[in-house]
Design a protein around this motif. Structure first.
Motif, PDB file in Angstrom:
ATOM      1  N   VAL B 172     -12.719  -3.139   7.905  1.00  0.00           N
ATOM      2  CA  VAL B 172     -12.068  -2.226   8.842  1.00  0.00           C
ATOM      3  C   VAL B 172     -11.843  -0.905   8.114  1.00  0.00           C
ATOM      4  O   VAL B 172     -11.254  -0.882   7.034  1.00  0.00           O
ATOM      5  N   VAL B 173     -12.378   0.166   8.695  1.00  0.00           N
ATOM      6  CA  VAL B 173     -12.261   1.477   8.061  1.00  0.00           C
ATOM      7  C   VAL B 173     -11.511   2.424   8.991  1.00  0.00           C
ATOM      8  O   VAL B 173     -11.934   2.671  10.112  1.00  0.00           O
ATOM      9  N   ILE B 174     -10.370   2.912   8.487  1.00  0.00           N
ATOM     10  CA  ILE B 174      -9.641   3.937   9.237  1.00  0.00           C
ATOM     11  C   ILE B 174     -10.050   5.287   8.683  1.00  0.00           C
ATOM     12  O   ILE B 174      -9.999   5.511   7.468  1.00  0.00           O
ATOM     13  N   LYS B 175     -10.514   6.165   9.550  1.00  0.00           N
ATOM     14  CA  LYS B 175     -10.791   7.542   9.125  1.00  0.00           C
ATOM     15  C   LYS B 175      -9.695   8.432   9.686  1.00  0.00           C
ATOM     16  O   LYS B 175      -9.397   8.360  10.885  1.00  0.00           O
ATOM     17  N   ALA B 176      -9.100   9.227   8.818  1.00  0.00           N
ATOM     18  CA  ALA B 176      -8.048  10.139   9.272  1.00  0.00           C
ATOM     19  C   ALA B 176      -8.356  11.539   8.769  1.00  0.00           C
ATOM     20  O   ALA B 176      -8.597  11.736   7.576  1.00  0.00           O
ATOM     21  N   ILE B 177      -8.377  12.495   9.680  1.00  0.00           N
ATOM     22  CA  ILE B 177      -8.597  13.889   9.287  1.00  0.00           C
ATOM     23  C   ILE B 177      -7.250  14.570   9.110  1.00  0.00           C
ATOM     24  O   ILE B 177      -6.342  14.409   9.924  1.00  0.00           O
ATOM     25  N   GLY B 178      -7.130  15.322   8.029  1.00  0.00           N
ATOM     26  CA  GLY B 178      -5.892  16.028   7.701  1.00  0.00           C
ATOM     27  C   GLY B 178      -5.981  16.421   6.241  1.00  0.00           C
ATOM     28  O   GLY B 178      -7.026  16.257   5.612  1.00  0.00           O
ATOM     29  N   ASP B 179      -4.890  16.908   5.684  1.00  0.00           N
ATOM     30  CA  ASP B 179      -4.916  17.251   4.267  1.00  0.00           C
ATOM     31  C   ASP B 179      -5.035  15.955   3.455  1.00  0.00           C
ATOM     32  O   ASP B 179      -4.137  15.110   3.492  1.00  0.00           O
ATOM     33  N   PRO B 180      -6.156  15.778   2.718  1.00  0.00           N
ATOM     34  CA  PRO B 180      -6.411  14.488   2.057  1.00  0.00           C
ATOM     35  C   PRO B 180      -5.272  14.056   1.134  1.00  0.00           C
ATOM     36  O   PRO B 180      -4.859  12.896   1.149  1.00  0.00           O
ATOM     37  N   HIS B 181      -4.767  15.000   0.361  1.00  0.00           N
ATOM     38  CA  HIS B 181      -3.726  14.686  -0.619  1.00  0.00           C
ATOM     39  C   HIS B 181      -2.450  14.208   0.087  1.00  0.00           C
ATOM     40  O   HIS B 181      -1.878  13.174  -0.263  1.00  0.00           O
ATOM     41  N   THR B 182      -2.013  14.945   1.096  1.00  0.00           N
ATOM     42  CA  THR B 182      -0.790  14.594   1.831  1.00  0.00           C
ATOM     43  C   THR B 182      -0.941  13.248   2.524  1.00  0.00           C
ATOM     44  O   THR B 182      -0.012  12.435   2.533  1.00  0.00           O
ATOM     45  N   LEU B 183      -2.111  13.025   3.095  1.00  0.00           N
ATOM     46  CA  LEU B 183      -2.335  11.759   3.787  1.00  0.00           C
ATOM     47  C   LEU B 183      -2.239  10.596   2.809  1.00  0.00           C
ATOM     48  O   LEU B 183      -1.591   9.574   3.083  1.00  0.00           O
ATOM     49  N   GLU B 184      -2.884  10.758   1.654  1.00  0.00           N
ATOM     50  CA  GLU B 184      -2.865   9.669   0.674  1.00  0.00           C
ATOM     51  C   GLU B 184      -1.441   9.419   0.189  1.00  0.00           C
ATOM     52  O   GLU B 184      -0.976   8.285   0.126  1.00  0.00           O
ATOM     53  N   LYS B 185      -0.723  10.519  -0.134  1.00  0.00           N
ATOM     54  CA  LYS B 185       0.668  10.410  -0.584  1.00  0.00           C
ATOM     55  C   LYS B 185       1.536   9.709   0.444  1.00  0.00           C
ATOM     56  O   LYS B 185       2.417   8.914   0.108  1.00  0.00           O
ATOM     57  N   GLY B 186       1.274  10.002   1.726  1.00  0.00           N
ATOM     58  CA  GLY B 186       2.063   9.418   2.810  1.00  0.00           C
ATOM     59  C   GLY B 186       1.973   7.905   2.839  1.00  0.00           C
ATOM     60  O   GLY B 186       2.891   7.239   3.301  1.00  0.00           O
ATOM     61  N   LEU B 187       0.854   7.362   2.339  1.00  0.00           N
ATOM     62  CA  LEU B 187       0.676   5.909   2.354  1.00  0.00           C
ATOM     63  C   LEU B 187       1.106   5.259   1.045  1.00  0.00           C
ATOM     64  O   LEU B 187       1.571   4.130   1.026  1.00  0.00           O
ATOM     65  N   THR B 188       0.939   6.004  -0.074  1.00  0.00           N
ATOM     66  CA  THR B 188       1.012   5.339  -1.378  1.00  0.00           C
ATOM     67  C   THR B 188       2.311   5.566  -2.141  1.00  0.00           C
ATOM     68  O   THR B 188       2.435   5.109  -3.276  1.00  0.00           O
ATOM     69  N   PHE B 189       3.288   6.262  -1.538  1.00  0.00           N
ATOM     70  CA  PHE B 189       4.518   6.471  -2.313  1.00  0.00           C
ATOM     71  C   PHE B 189       5.218   5.129  -2.551  1.00  0.00           C
ATOM     72  O   PHE B 189       4.999   4.161  -1.820  1.00  0.00           O
ATOM     73  N   THR B 190       6.025   5.091  -3.596  1.00  0.00           N
ATOM     74  CA  THR B 190       6.685   3.842  -3.972  1.00  0.00           C
ATOM     75  C   THR B 190       7.575   3.365  -2.829  1.00  0.00           C
ATOM     76  O   THR B 190       8.369   4.142  -2.296  1.00  0.00           O
ATOM     77  N   GLY B 191       7.425   2.107  -2.480  1.00  0.00           N
ATOM     78  CA  GLY B 191       8.191   1.575  -1.352  1.00  0.00           C
ATOM     79  C   GLY B 191       7.580   1.957  -0.020  1.00  0.00           C
ATOM     80  O   GLY B 191       8.148   1.688   1.032  1.00  0.00           O
ATOM     81  N   GLY B 192       6.405   2.578  -0.078  1.00  0.00           N
ATOM     82  CA  GLY B 192       5.728   2.997   1.147  1.00  0.00           C
ATOM     83  C   GLY B 192       4.919   1.874   1.762  1.00  0.00           C
ATOM     84  O   GLY B 192       5.009   0.709   1.354  1.00  0.00           O
ATOM     85  N   LEU B 193       4.108   2.231   2.706  1.00  0.00           N
ATOM     86  CA  LEU B 193       3.403   1.242   3.496  1.00  0.00           C
ATOM     87  C   LEU B 193       2.422   0.415   2.670  1.00  0.00           C
ATOM     88  O   LEU B 193       2.374  -0.812   2.779  1.00  0.00           O
ATOM     89  N   ILE B 194       1.687   1.091   1.781  1.00  0.00           N
ATOM     90  CA  ILE B 194       0.702   0.368   0.977  1.00  0.00           C
ATOM     91  C   ILE B 194       1.401  -0.612   0.037  1.00  0.00           C
ATOM     92  O   ILE B 194       0.984  -1.761  -0.121  1.00  0.00           O
ATOM     93  N   ASP B 195       2.517  -0.164  -0.558  1.00  0.00           N
ATOM     94  CA  ASP B 195       3.350  -1.043  -1.397  1.00  0.00           C
ATOM     95  C   ASP B 195       3.712  -2.305  -0.634  1.00  0.00           C
ATOM     96  O   ASP B 195       3.583  -3.422  -1.140  1.00  0.00           O
ATOM     97  N   ASN B 196       4.208  -2.097   0.596  1.00  0.00           N
ATOM     98  CA  ASN B 196       4.614  -3.226   1.428  1.00  0.00           C
ATOM     99  C   ASN B 196       3.445  -4.161   1.707  1.00  0.00           C
ATOM    100  O   ASN B 196       3.579  -5.385   1.617  1.00  0.00           O
ATOM    101  N   LEU B 197       2.289  -3.576   2.063  1.00  0.00           N
ATOM    102  CA  LEU B 197       1.122  -4.393   2.376  1.00  0.00           C
ATOM    103  C   LEU B 197       0.705  -5.204   1.157  1.00  0.00           C
ATOM    104  O   LEU B 197       0.396  -6.394   1.253  1.00  0.00           O
TER     105      LEU B 197
END
Lengths: 243, 243
Positions: B172-197
């Protein structure tokens, strides 16, 4: 012989006529010579100038006619574009919409929290008794799955880029703070929406945890327009077939 | 007899010549009287005045026409500008609502088949990406619109996640257009969504920053239950442009 005289007479008459005419012609020619040549020149140049001006007028009238045709065509195109924009604004959620639908009201489990606090303060976890962003998010997704055509939470219309998150214990919808009770309005077939929602996982979960949740149907309700912006800093149109 | 005959021949010749001369003289006379030079000075002056008047009138008409022309020209320029503004707004809304294919920089989030992915995780990921400033998203090249529904579907002993009714196959591939850095940060911050997953569900999505992602268009929404909220203003407009 008389015939000859007659002929001679006629010849003489004509000759006289000719001579007198010639004389007049000479007189006129003399008059011409005396006539101000500049006046004639002026008239001639004026005539030329007027002809040129008339040509200019004809050309200007043609240009104006063309411009007027273009402008009326442009107005037709403008009206067409405006109509398209109206439809798109409706799809985008930028226009208030009306229709049948349901309202789901869900609130924190205050009664449960108080009871738990009294009975077992040691194991009491307040977060177990409040509605989280995820609860609202999943309810909204369930409503979309049930065929909701437009959704608003506490008067905030959901659009493509809408997000539901919490910061601390406050839920933000479209980055705007909302407070419990949470009122989710969804337009669509009220019966179908109600039935689908009652069978959804999130509804069952909230019911099982004794959260107050109530569904009411309406034949006519109005959802407000989205007032925010659509971020499009990085978006570019992909032309059809363009790779 | 012979004498009489020669007379008549001479006379005929004389008459012929006379006739010719007369005709010629007559034409000269005509030319002279119709030529400007043959006119009296007073008449010429009158003509001059006339022509001068006419020239002034023509000049005035030209001035007026020119003014009209320039006004029209400016108006049509404004019309073009209005058209361009509308076109721009239309394009922006087409991109943001998802009904036009788009491209741009952004990130991909890839989840492989060995992950115990549930449809709620996708709802969370999309929501988190919107919150992080995503401008357009697609899952496995299905464009996400405001009406997209994410659910699951049990078929035999397999459970598929569906997006708008389409079964998703792995990865499953999600493609999201936007500022790449901000988008990645939005998912990967400590305690963030990726952490939870990672920690809660053993799901390890792979995030990559990408340039020139291409997202397809979403279909137009098929609305059956809603209509624009009528206002006094709008009513008039719909009457003007029916359909």
């Amino acid at each position: 012989m008389r015939k000859v005289y007659l002929s001679l007479l006629i010849v003489s008459l004509f000759s006289g006529l000719l001579v007198s005419w010639q004389l007049r012609a000479n007189l006129i020619a003399e008059a011409q010579a005396k006539q101000e040549p500049s006046l004639v020149d002026i008239i001639k140049s004026l005539e030329q100038e007027d002809a040129a001006l008339e040509e200019t007028i004809a050309k200007l009238r043609q240009d104006i006619d063309n411009l007027q045709k273009d402008s009326s065509q442009g107005q037709g195109r403008l009206a067409q574009l405006q109509k398209e924009l109206e439809t798109l604004r409706l799809y985008a959620g930028l226009v208030p919409v009306a229709g049948s639908g349901i309202t789901v009201v869900v609130d924190d489990n205050n009664a449960g929290a108080q009871a738990a606090q009294k009975s077992s303060p040691a194991t009491y976890r307040p977060e177990d008794y409040i509605i989280h962003d995820k609860n609202v998010l999943y309810l909204v997704n369930d409503l979309k799955n049930a065929g909701a055509e437009a959704i608003a939470i506490n008067g905030l219309r959901l659009v493509t880029t809408s997000h539901i998150r919490c910061v601390g214990t406050v839920i933000l919808v479209n980055s705007t703070r909302i407070a419990p009770p949470y009122e989710i309005q969804a337009l669509g077939d009220p019966e179908a929406l109600t039935a689908a929602l009652q069978q959804s996982l999130e509804y069952a979960y909230l019911k099982s945890r004794d959260f107050p949740i109530k569904i009411t149907t309406a034949t006519e309700m109005v959802l407000p327009a989205y007032n925010g912006v659509f971020p499009s800093e990085h978006l570019r149109l992909l032309q059809a077939g363009g790779h | 007899m012979v004498k009489g005959k020669s007379w008549s021949i001479s006379l005929t010749v004389v008459f012929l010549i006379l006739g010719l001369l007369l005709a010629l003289q007559f034409r000269t006379q005509q030319n002279l009287t119709s030529s400007l030079e043959a006119q009296k000075t007073t008449d010429l002056v009158a003509m001059w005045r006339n022509l001068d008047n006419k020239r002034n009138q023509l000049q005035e008409e030209i001035n007026q026409l020119q003014q009209q022309y320039f006004t029209l020209k400016i108006d049509s320029g404004a019309g073009n500008e209005a058209e361009q503004t509308l076109e721009k707004e239309l394009t922006r809304l087409r991109m943001s609502t998802g009904i036009a294919p788009v491209k741009g920089n952004g990130i991909t989030v890839t989840i492989t088949g060995d992950a115990p992915l549930m449809y709620m995780d996708l709802v969370d990921l999309l929501n988190e990406l919107w919150a992080s400033g995503a401008e357009a998203q697609a899952i496995n090249d299905i464009r996400i619109s405001a009406f997209s529904s994410i659910a699951d579907l049990e078929e035999g002993n397999r459970i598929y996640i569906t997006v708008d009714g389409h079964k998703l196959l792995y990865p499953v591939v999600i493609k999201a257009i936007g500022d790449p850095h901000t988008l990645e940060k939005g998912l990967t911050f400590t305690g963030g969504l990726i952490d939870n997953l990672n920690n809660l569900y053993n799901i390890y999505p792979v995030i990559r920053q990408e340039q020139d992602l291409e997202l397809p268009a979403a279909p137009l929404p098929q609305w059956q239950h809603i209509k624009p909220q009528p206002s006094a203003d709008k009513n008039n407009k719909t009457e003007q442009f029916p359909g």
